[in-house]
Design an enzyme around this catalytic site. Structure first.
Site, PDB file in Angstrom:
ATOM      1  N   LYS A  13       0.822  -1.221   0.000  1.00 55.56           N
ATOM      2  CA  LYS A  13       0.000   0.000   0.000  1.00 55.56           C
ATOM      3  C   LYS A  13       0.856   1.272   0.000  1.00 55.56           C
ATOM      4  O   LYS A  13       0.495   2.252  -0.643  1.00 55.56           O
ATOM      5  CB  LYS A  13      -1.033  -0.001   1.137  1.00 55.56           C
ATOM      6  N   ARG A  88      -5.413   1.952  12.101  1.00 52.73           N
ATOM      7  CA  ARG A  88      -5.008   0.563  12.259  1.00 52.73           C
ATOM      8  C   ARG A  88      -5.786  -0.120  13.382  1.00 52.73           C
ATOM      9  O   ARG A  88      -5.559  -1.304  13.649  1.00 52.73           O
ATOM     10  CB  ARG A  88      -3.519   0.503  12.609  1.00 52.73           C
ATOM     11  N   ARG A 127      12.601  -7.023   1.487  1.00 51.67           N
ATOM     12  CA  ARG A 127      12.554  -5.565   1.319  1.00 51.67           C
ATOM     13  C   ARG A 127      13.827  -4.913   1.871  1.00 51.67           C
ATOM     14  O   ARG A 127      14.302  -5.289   2.930  1.00 51.67           O
ATOM     15  CB  ARG A 127      11.329  -5.036   2.067  1.00 51.67           C
ATOM     16  N   ARG A 160      14.824  -3.001   7.259  1.00 56.76           N
ATOM     17  CA  ARG A 160      14.137  -2.415   8.408  1.00 56.76           C
ATOM     18  C   ARG A 160      14.174  -3.405   9.558  1.00 56.76           C
ATOM     19  O   ARG A 160      14.006  -4.604   9.358  1.00 56.76           O
ATOM     20  CB  ARG A 160      12.671  -2.132   8.038  1.00 56.76           C
ATOM     21  N   ARG A 171       3.955  -8.771  13.617  1.00 54.63           N
ATOM     22  CA  ARG A 171       3.175  -7.711  12.943  1.00 54.63           C
ATOM     23  C   ARG A 171       1.934  -8.290  12.286  1.00 54.63           C
ATOM     24  O   ARG A 171       0.868  -7.669  12.293  1.00 54.63           O
ATOM     25  CB  ARG A 171       4.046  -7.008  11.900  1.00 54.63           C
TER      26      ARG A 171
HETATM   27  P1  AMP Z   1       4.351   0.618   8.673  1.00 56.71           P
HETATM   28  O1  AMP Z   1       5.491   1.287   8.009  1.00 56.71           O
HETATM   29  O2  AMP Z   1       3.023   1.223   8.283  1.00 56.71           O
HETATM   30  O3  AMP Z   1       4.374  -0.876   8.503  1.00 56.71           O
HETATM   31  O4  AMP Z   1       4.501   0.898  10.248  1.00 56.71           O
HETATM   32  C1  AMP Z   1       5.655   0.474  10.964  1.00 56.71           C
HETATM   33  C2  AMP Z   1       5.333   0.411  12.454  1.00 56.71           C
HETATM   34  O5  AMP Z   1       4.939   1.723  12.916  1.00 56.71           O
HETATM   35  C3  AMP Z   1       4.170  -0.494  12.820  1.00 56.71           C
HETATM   36  O6  AMP Z   1       4.555  -1.846  12.947  1.00 56.71           O
HETATM   37  C4  AMP Z   1       3.744   0.119  14.165  1.00 56.71           C
HETATM   38  O7  AMP Z   1       4.644  -0.218  15.195  1.00 56.71           O
HETATM   39  C5  AMP Z   1       3.916   1.612  13.898  1.00 56.71           C
HETATM   40  N1  AMP Z   1       2.679   2.198  13.330  1.00 56.71           N
HETATM   41  C6  AMP Z   1       2.491   2.708  12.074  1.00 56.71           C
HETATM   42  N2  AMP Z   1       1.248   3.159  11.910  1.00 56.71           N
HETATM   43  C7  AMP Z   1       0.616   2.943  13.083  1.00 56.71           C
HETATM   44  C8  AMP Z   1      -0.717   3.173  13.549  1.00 56.71           C
HETATM   45  N3  AMP Z   1      -1.660   3.719  12.756  1.00 56.71           N
HETATM   46  N4  AMP Z   1      -1.025   2.816  14.831  1.00 56.71           N
HETATM   47  C9  AMP Z   1      -0.097   2.293  15.646  1.00 56.71           C
HETATM   48  N5  AMP Z   1       1.165   2.013  15.274  1.00 56.71           N
HETATM   49  C10 AMP Z   1       1.527   2.341  13.997  1.00 56.71           C
END
Ligand code: AMP
Length: 218
Positions: A13, A88, A127, A160, A171
């Site tokens: 996404k 989320r 990735r 990452r 996750r």
């Molecule tokens: P992402 O890059 O979107 O996969 O986000 C990486 C990490 O950031 C996630 O595994 C969460 O720890 C934190 N994170 C990102 N967006 C949110 C959200 N909307 N609510 C809570 N934690 C978030």
């Protein structure tokens, strides 16, 4: 257009949101990117969030909600935006609804990306990203011209910390328990469109553009 891109980690996404942003100039609001910036800059918020992120857990709702609220107030977001990775949880979605109502805005569509679990794990574990310009590559599907080096700025690519196998599993569990209920939540509000996120980036983008066409985006 005000859109939410929903889906498990690794469904692509963020990549698709970047494509849409490049074409339509709607800013992408990625809570993951905002949090990673905070961690890099060692802000108080970043230091608090880092542990949750490294463990594959969600950062507390209050923290991300305030980040999104501040970003939505940016005049650049008046033309529309794509929320990537937010909401989320159901309580984040409820708060987003209140923020929109308070500003007289409507959420045009939630696009729910779907990819098989097997493909998600392959995408996440391969990735690699650039810590300097944030470009994203994949060791098999989108390899840089020189292995391990960013095509755009020449920086050394990194994995990452939350793309390590044990964190990927955590996750996905968090997604199933806390984020997947948003599919029914937005279905009930008749704002959800499911999108097949499998295949290569161009195929997915083609499908996404068809959805945007149907929404009347020119
Ligand atoms: P992402 O890059 O979107 O996969 O986000 C990486 C990490 O950031 C996630 O595994 C969460 O720890 C934190 N994170 C990102 N967006 C949110 C959200 N909307 N609510 C809570 N934690 C978030």
């Amino acid at each position: 257009m005000r859109l939410v891109f929903l889906g498990a980690p690794g469904v692509g996404k963020g990549t698709q949101a970047d494509r849409v942003t490049a074409q339509f100039a709607w800013p992408k609001i990625s809570t993951g990117d905002l949090l990673r910036d905070a961690v890099r800059n060692k802000t108080v918020l970043g230091l608090q969030a880092k542990k949750c992120m490294d463990e594959g857990k969600l950062v507390p709702d209050t923290v991300v909600i305030e980040m999104v609220r501040a970003r939505l107030a940016d005049p650049l977001c008046q033309v529309g935006f794509i929320l990537d990775g937010f909401p989320r949880t159901v309580s984040q979605a409820e708060e987003l609804g209140r923020m929109f109502a308070g500003r007289g805005l409507t959420l045009d569509r939630v696009i729910n990306f779907h990819v098989s679990r097997e493909d998600i794990v392959k995408r996440l574990s391969g990735r690699r990203s650039c810590p300097k310009c944030q470009s994203v590559f994949h060791v098999d599907f989108a390899a840089p011209k020189v292995s391990g080096i960013c095509d755009r700025c020449g920086e050394l690519l990194v994995q990452r910390s939350d793309d390590k196998p044990e964190t990927i599993a955590a996750r996905l569990k968090v997604y199933d328990e806390q984020t997947a209920p948003l599919i029914a939540y937005y279905e009930q509000k008749h704002t959800l469109t499911n999108l097949d996120g499998s295949g290569d980036m161009e195929d997915v983008y083609g499908r996404l553009v068809q959805v945007l066409d149907r929404l009347g985006v020119k």
